[in-house]
Structures are given as C-alpha cells and as structure tokens.
Motif scaffolding. Structure first.
Motif, short mmCIF file in Angstrom:
data_model
loop_
_atom_site.label_atom_id
_atom_site.label_comp_id
_atom_site.label_asym_id
_atom_site.label_seq_id
_atom_site.Cartn_x
_atom_site.Cartn_y
_atom_site.Cartn_z
N ARG B 179 0.83 -1.20 0.00
CA ARG B 179 0.00 0.00 0.00
C ARG B 179 0.86 1.26 0.00
O ARG B 179 0.54 2.24 -0.66
CB ARG B 179 -0.94 -0.02 1.21
N ALA B 180 1.97 1.21 0.73
CA ALA B 180 2.86 2.37 0.76
C ALA B 180 3.40 2.66 -0.64
O ALA B 180 3.37 3.81 -1.10
CB ALA B 180 4.01 2.13 1.74
N GLN B 183 0.83 4.26 -2.90
CA GLN B 183 0.39 5.62 -2.60
C GLN B 183 1.48 6.66 -2.80
O GLN B 183 1.19 7.81 -3.12
CB GLN B 183 -0.11 5.70 -1.15
N GLN B 184 2.70 6.27 -2.58
CA GLN B 184 3.75 7.29 -2.57
C GLN B 184 5.10 6.57 -2.75
O GLN B 184 5.83 6.35 -1.77
CB GLN B 184 3.66 8.04 -1.24
N ILE B 186 8.07 7.23 -3.84
CA ILE B 186 9.35 7.79 -3.40
C ILE B 186 9.49 7.67 -1.88
O ILE B 186 10.50 7.21 -1.37
CB ILE B 186 9.47 9.26 -3.85
N ALA B 187 8.41 8.05 -1.18
CA ALA B 187 8.47 7.94 0.28
C ALA B 187 8.64 6.49 0.70
O ALA B 187 9.32 6.20 1.67
CB ALA B 187 7.20 8.53 0.89
N ALA B 188 8.02 5.58 -0.04
CA ALA B 188 8.17 4.16 0.30
C ALA B 188 9.64 3.77 0.24
O ALA B 188 10.15 3.10 1.15
CB ALA B 188 7.34 3.30 -0.65
N GLN B 189 10.34 4.19 -0.80
CA GLN B 189 11.77 3.90 -0.89
C GLN B 189 12.51 4.49 0.29
O GLN B 189 13.42 3.88 0.85
CB GLN B 189 12.33 4.46 -2.19
N ALA B 296 -10.34 6.25 -7.95
CA ALA B 296 -9.27 6.95 -7.24
C ALA B 296 -9.30 6.73 -5.74
O ALA B 296 -9.03 7.63 -4.97
CB ALA B 296 -9.30 8.45 -7.54
N GLU B 297 -9.68 5.52 -5.33
CA GLU B 297 -9.56 5.22 -3.90
C GLU B 297 -8.07 5.16 -3.53
O GLU B 297 -7.64 5.67 -2.52
CB GLU B 297 -10.23 3.90 -3.59
N ASP B 299 -4.83 6.65 -4.74
CA ASP B 299 -4.28 7.62 -5.67
C ASP B 299 -2.93 8.12 -5.17
O ASP B 299 -2.44 7.72 -4.13
CB ASP B 299 -5.24 8.79 -5.91
N ASP B 301 -0.24 11.51 -4.67
CA ASP B 301 -0.15 12.97 -4.60
C ASP B 301 0.92 13.47 -5.56
O ASP B 301 1.90 12.81 -5.79
CB ASP B 301 0.22 13.41 -3.21
#
Ligand code: ATP
Ligand code: MG
Lengths: 239, 301
Positions: B179-180, B183-184, B186-189, B296-297, B299, B301
């Motif tokens: 899920r990370a 959703q995002q 770069i932040a997941a990395q 878009a549940e 999505d 940013d």
C-alpha cells in the motif's frame, strides 16, 4: 560522518549539481541554503539514492554509498525527510509510522516502544493515530514526516525544507523540533530557504547556487561576509 | 420467446455466482494498477495459462485431479511474475505506453503457446466433484430459485481468496509495503521499502488470484480453451473500469454485477449478442462515469 565529493547529477543534458563537495559532522547540524532551483533537493535525493549521480563519491560512515539502492542506504542509517513531506495519504498516522520502521526488521515490541516515544514527542500524532495522513494539516503532516523518519532510528537525518508552506507559528514549532533533535545528538543536514531561522540553529552552513557550493563556513562567518549576507539574509534581516 | 420474471432472477443468480471469478480477475488488474499505475494486459492470459499448467502437470504425473486447484494458482503466480520481468521491470517506469504494448505482446505470446500446445482445441477440465452434482432450491413467494452447487463453491472459494488478499494487504508487513508503494513510491523507498521487490510480490499475489479464478471458471464450464483468454481479459478490464481503477471493493462489486448482467443478457438476447451488451456497458461507464463506482480510492499525490 557524511562526505560528498565532486558530485555531479544531471537531468538529461542539464547538470543540476556541478562538482558539489561537502561534509556533515557527527552530532552537528549542517545547513544548506540556496534559492529556488539551486539544486538542494537534487542533492538530497542523490545522497539518499533516489537519483543516481553521474560521477563523484558519497561516503557515509566510511562506506561508499553512491551506488547503493535507497532501501540499502536507509538500512545504513541515512534517512531523508523529503520536500513536501510525502506522507502516505491513505495510510493512518500509525501505519505511516510503522512503514517508517520497515527497514529495521526489529521485534514488534521494539517498534511499539518507538511508536510510543514518537507519540510523546508529537502528542498531536497520538490524538490522530487512526486518521488518514492525507487529512492532516500541513504542519501535522510535517511532524508525521519527521516522526516517520525517526522510526527508522536514523544516524543522520536529512531534511528538505521542512518549514516550507507553513504558517509562521508552525514554522517556529518545526524549528524547535529540529533544534531539540540536534541537541539530543542526532546528526542533521537541513536544507532551508529560511536563512535567518536556519542560521540561528546551524553549526555549519553551505550555500548552494545553480548547482555549485558558493560558500562554506560557520553562521558567524556569514555575518562577517557582507556580499553573502546581503545575497542570502538581505531582505529578511529584521529578526 | 417468452421470458418470465423468475427466469431473469434465476439467470441473475447464476451470473452473480459465476461473476465472483470476474471479481477476482478485476482485483488482479486493480492490484497491479494500484501498485504501478499500469495495466497488465497479459494478466488473464497468465491466469488461464496457470490453469493449463495445473491441468497438464496433474494429468502428466497422474496426480489426483484436485491438485489442479493448487498447482494451477501457483503456476499462474509464476507466470505472472515472469510477465513482470519481461514486460514491466526493465522498461522505463514513466513509459506507460511501452509497458502496455509489452504486456499486450505477453498476452498474445501466452495465448499462442497455449493454442500451439493444444492444437487450438478445448480440453476437458475436471468439474467440481460433489459440488457439481449438488443443487439447492429455495421457494421464494411462489417462485422456485435454484442454486447450482458448483457455482456456490466457485463463489465461496473466490471469497476465501479475497479474504486472504484483504488479510495480506491490511494485516501484514508485506501488505503495508504494497500500500505504501502504491500511494507514494518515493516515500516508500525512503522508508527502506524496495519497489521492485514489492512489485514482484504484487504480481505473484495477483497471479495466484488469477490462477484461482481461471481454475474455477474452467471447472464450472467443464472445459478449458484458449478462447477463454480474450473474453476474460476484456471482462477483467470492464470490471476494473466499472469498479474504479485501483479500488478493491469496486472490483468485487463490479465483478459480481458484470457476471449477473452478462447472464441476463444471455437469457434475453442469446449467446451471440451477449458480449455486445457487456461491451456497451464499458462504453457507458467510460463516457458517463469514467472513474467507476469508487474511482481513485488509491491515488497518488
Ligand atoms: N525531474 C526533473 N527534470 C528536469 N529538471 C529538473 C527536474 N527536477 C529538478 N530539475 C531542475 O534541476 C534544478 C534543481 O532543482 P531542485 O529541485 O534540486 O532545486 P531546489 O534547490 O530544491 O529548489 P526549491 O528550493 O524550489 O525546492 C532546477 O533547475 C530544476 O528545474
Ligand atoms: Mg527543493
């Protein structure tokens, strides 16, 4: 602790970093100032392994990390709080924190302890622990981004413009937090445009302009250098 | 033709039960789309391919036929991750068109291999044993509604698979990482999550779900044929669009709905026209509700 040497990073043909060299010392707060588009975020992204450098070396705790993957770099203890916070919008506050501990492979109760200590540092996060992170205010998201990074137990924390886009009161809070972290002995590299506030808490300052380091010295040395002072602190010296 | 209300209700029931396989396929599409924002067009092909491998291995080594339902999904998971490495892993991550074309290539490649190995003719697929013979009738205000045992089993097994997926996604470390990343990335990395590793695992999980769907679909019809691949691909896409790209509950609901409607179309207009109306549904949704029920549940940013 961190030693960047002769670093070049480009987007296609455009060089965003041109032979950047700098150092961050253990336990110190190193600050990088520079105008929009100077290459500050590019620098931090390259150090964190999200962007790959064309050449140059990045040493962290004596190890060459410039060819390592981001996930490995995080395991080494080098953690970036990215520009614009980049919280996971549809994960709860708590899940964001747990994601932050992903690199550690530690026992559950150890992670829970860290969650608790992060909650003590940021009580607002405890209040909202079940709320989706995307619905937090900007300041709360910034705290969450810092808290998430702390969950990785960083040895060196990189922070990219943590105060950008926040109300003055919240900016003060954020700088208080940074100061506290630094006083607790966490090594920090802080990228900022708020030169006055940053130089008030920094141990060492670099100026980055158009991809090049144009100045390196202590905050006092900036005070003594008229040209630099006017260029970077100029219009905001009222404080 | 004289169609009574009870016939419509009856086909709706059959269709919704069978539609749980569409829901599984739609979930697979949606999982991969959620993770990478890319459509894996080879998905239904690798799902049916897995069912073929399950059948082939079981017949070749004279395993008990029930093993098909374990070997099939595993094989589909392996095929799916192969598709990931051939069609996604090494393509530039911002080039969505390249991945789309590559996976369409994967679709036809798998399809051709199946046709080649089976000379293009359908094979008998074992039915669901005692479940195929079971049949329940319920009286409901003067109407007798029938429930086919095999279809009930299909729905039951699909729901078990879905619950397992939800458990993985929402209760495990692995699911948190998935899920990370969706959703995002770069932040997941920056949290130390490896994107490639997480994506491979997502493809394996989606593949296993598809393999279950493929085996169940083939078992409830009693045959397996390369002709299943394209309709399943298209219906999987329709389900994904109707549910809203990236939405898990959307895929489940839309899967059951497409199954039900398809079955009613079949009753009213016959097998030749059935898919025309199903495709029409796709157009209607693309024009009037392009984000589907729950768009878009997931999505970014
Ligand atoms: N993805 C990209 N593709 C092409 N050029 C880029 C990309 N990202 C940044 N740049 C360019 O690289 C230069 C440095 O950008 P960077 O984001 O590092 O600046 P910055 O110092 O962080 O600016 P700010 O203070 O606005 O965040 C800029 O000229 C920018 O236009
Ligand atoms: Mg920046």
């Amino acid at each position: 602790m961190l030693k960047v040497d002769d670093l070049v990073t480009s987007y296609g043909l455009i060089k965003a970093l041109r032979n950047v060299s700098l150092e961050a010392e253990k336990g110190k707060l190193t600050c990088i100032l520079g105008p929009n588009g100077a290459g500050k975020s590019t620098l931090l992204f390259t150090i964190a392994g999200i962007l790959k450098s064309d050449r140059g070396s990045i040493q962290f705790l004596g190890r060459q990390i410039s060819k390592m993957k981001t996930s490995e770099i995080v395991k080494e203890g080098l953690v970036l709080v990215p520009e614009n916070r980049l919280v996971f919008p549809h994960l709860s506050v708590r899940e964001n924190l747990l994601a932050g501990a992903f690199s550690r492979f530690s026992r559950k109760d150890e992670v829970e302890e860290d969650v608790e200590s992060v909650y003590q540092r940021f009580p607002i996060l405890k209040e909202r622990y079940l709320q989706e992170a995307g619905t937090l205010s900007g300041g709360e998201q910034q705290m969450l981004a810092v808290a998430r990074a702390l969950m990785a137990r960083p040895k060196l924390l990189l922070m990219d413009e943590p105060s950008v886009g926040l109300a003055p009161k919240i900016v003060n809070t954020i700088f208080e937090i940074i100061k506290t972290l630094s006083e607790e002995g966490i090594s920090i590299v802080l990228v900022e445009q708020n030169a006055v506030k940053a130089s008030a808490i920094a141990d060492h300052i670099y100026l980055l302009d158009q991809g090049e380091i144009t100045f390196s010295g202590s905050p006092d040395e900036i005070e003594d250098n008229d040209i630099i002072k006017r260029a970077y602190l100029g219009d905001i010296t009222e404080s | 033709m004289n169609v009574e209300f009870i016939d419509i209700v009856q086909s709706l029931i059959d269709g919704v039960l069978y539609g749980s396989t569409y829901a599984l396929i739609g979930l697979g599409f949606t999982l991969i789309f959620g993770a990478m924002e890319k459509l894996n067009m080879a998905y239904a092909a690798s799902s049916i391919g897995g069912a073929y491998v399950g059948l082939g291995v079981s017949v070749l080594f004279s395993f008990p036929l029930v093993l098909i339902f374990f070997i099939g999904p595993i094989a589909a998971g392996v095929l799916s991750v192969l598709v990931y490495f051939c069609c996604f892993r090494y393509l530039p991550s911002n080039n969505h068109l390249a991945a789309l074309m590559a996976s369409i290539g994967g679709l036809f490649f798998i399809d051709e291999i199946i046709s080649h190995e089976t000379d293009g003719s359908p094979l008998d697929f074992p039915e669901l044993g005692i479940f195929s013979e079971a049949y329940f009738e319920i009286e409901f205000s003067d109407m007798f509604l029938g429930f086919r045992g095999d279809l009930i089993f299909v729905m039951f097994a699909s729901f078990v698979a879905m619950l397992f997926l939800l458990y993985l996604l929402y209760r495990t470390r692995l699911g948190l990482a998935t899920r990370a990343v969706s959703q995002q990335p770069i932040a997941a990395q920056l949290c130390g999550i490896s994107i490639h590793q997480t994506n491979s695992i997502t493809f394996i999980i989606a593949g296993v779900l598809g393999g279950i769907a493929g085996c169940l679909a083939a078992a409830s019809v009693g045959v397996i044929s390369p002709l299943l691949v394209l309709p399943l691909t298209v219906k999987g896409l329709i389900v994904t669009v109707m549910g809203g790209l990236g939405s898990i509950r959307g895929a489940i609901i839309a899967g059951l709905l497409v199954g039900g409607l398809e079955s009613v179309f079949l009753l009213l207009r016959g097998v030749n026209e059935r898919d025309i109306y199903v495709f029409l549904l796709l157009f209607i949704f693309l024009v009037f509700k392009p984000n589907g029920f729950f768009g878009a549940e997931i999505d970014r940013d």
